[in-house]
Design an enzyme around this catalytic site. Structure first.
Site, PDB file in Angstrom:
ATOM      1  N   GLY A  71      36.723  47.696  39.754  1.00 20.67           N
ATOM      2  CA  GLY A  71      36.377  49.002  39.190  1.00 20.67           C
ATOM      3  C   GLY A  71      35.489  49.817  40.116  1.00 20.67           C
ATOM      4  O   GLY A  71      35.676  51.027  40.275  1.00 20.67           O
ATOM      5  N   CYS A  72      34.536  49.162  40.758  1.00 18.96           N
ATOM      6  CA  CYS A  72      33.623  49.857  41.662  1.00 18.96           C
ATOM      7  C   CYS A  72      34.354  50.340  42.911  1.00 18.96           C
ATOM      8  O   CYS A  72      34.055  51.410  43.439  1.00 18.96           O
ATOM      9  CB  CYS A  72      32.456  48.944  42.027  1.00 18.96           C
ATOM     10  SG  CYS A  72      31.458  48.507  40.581  1.00 18.96           S
ATOM     11  N   THR A  73      35.313  49.564  43.372  1.00 16.60           N
ATOM     12  CA  THR A  73      36.113  49.974  44.524  1.00 16.60           C
ATOM     13  C   THR A  73      36.968  51.188  44.167  1.00 16.60           C
ATOM     14  O   THR A  73      37.037  52.157  44.941  1.00 16.60           O
ATOM     15  CB  THR A  73      36.988  48.808  45.015  1.00 16.60           C
ATOM     16  OG1 THR A  73      36.122  47.735  45.411  1.00 16.60           O
ATOM     17  CG2 THR A  73      37.862  49.225  46.186  1.00 16.60           C
ATOM     18  N   ALA A 110      34.560  54.211  44.033  1.00  8.93           N
ATOM     19  CA  ALA A 110      34.113  54.624  45.366  1.00  8.93           C
ATOM     20  C   ALA A 110      35.243  55.296  46.144  1.00  8.93           C
ATOM     21  O   ALA A 110      35.030  56.332  46.793  1.00  8.93           O
ATOM     22  CB  ALA A 110      33.570  53.422  46.132  1.00  8.93           C
TER      23      ALA A 110
END
Length: 157
Positions: free
Chosen positions: A68-70, A73
């Site tokens: 999710g963070c990738t 970003a």
């Protein structure tokens, strides 16, 4: 009896974990953005005060290089020119180290700075501190007078 006790203890532990003590509220739109100083991906000091006179997007996220963070970003990476045309700059903040940020930035060719909030003190000031050393996925838009203008909680990348 034993199972009831385990259930009560389990419920208590879960409730403590789900609602951390002294959790700060997110600064409301129109209020001053909490000042801070953190290290950038390059290891330089960054202060929010250095953004006075400029629009700023701060996005808190849980962990470098997770799915999710990738996605989040990379979405900022892919939209950075549109954001910059509006006169704003993006800064990602997590509780990861500068070295972790460097690896994440390099691997995904991120074109904006990440800030290392090791210990989560800035996340706490913004109400974005989560469970077990992970920040919540919250985004703040800060105006040139360093006032919060917009808050999005629980972002779903």
């Amino acid at each position: 009896m034993m199972n009831d006790r385990i259930a009560r203890i389990g419920a208590l532990v879960f409730s403590l974990a789900a609602a951390p003590a002294q959790a700060a509220e997110a600064p409301a739109p129109g209020s001053p953005a909490p000042a801070f100083q953190l290290r950038t991906t390059e290891g330089a000091d960054f202060t929010l005060d250095s953004r006075k006179g400029k629009w700023t997007v701060l996005y808190f996220y849980p962990k470098d290089d997770t799915p999710g963070c990738t996605r989040q970003a990379c979405a900022f990476r892919d939209s950075i020119q549109v954001i910059r045309k509006q006169g704003a700059e993006v800064y990602g903040i997590s509780q990861d180290t500068v070295e972790s940020h460097r690896q994440f930035t390099s691997k995904h060719q991120l074109n904006f700075p990440l800030l290392a909030d090791v210990g989560g003190q800035v996340a706490k000031r913004y109400g974005a501190d989560g469970f077990a050393g992970f920040s919540k996925r919250w985004t703040f838009i800060i105006d040139p007078q360093l006032k919060v203008r917009w808050v999005q909680k629980n972002v779903d990348p």
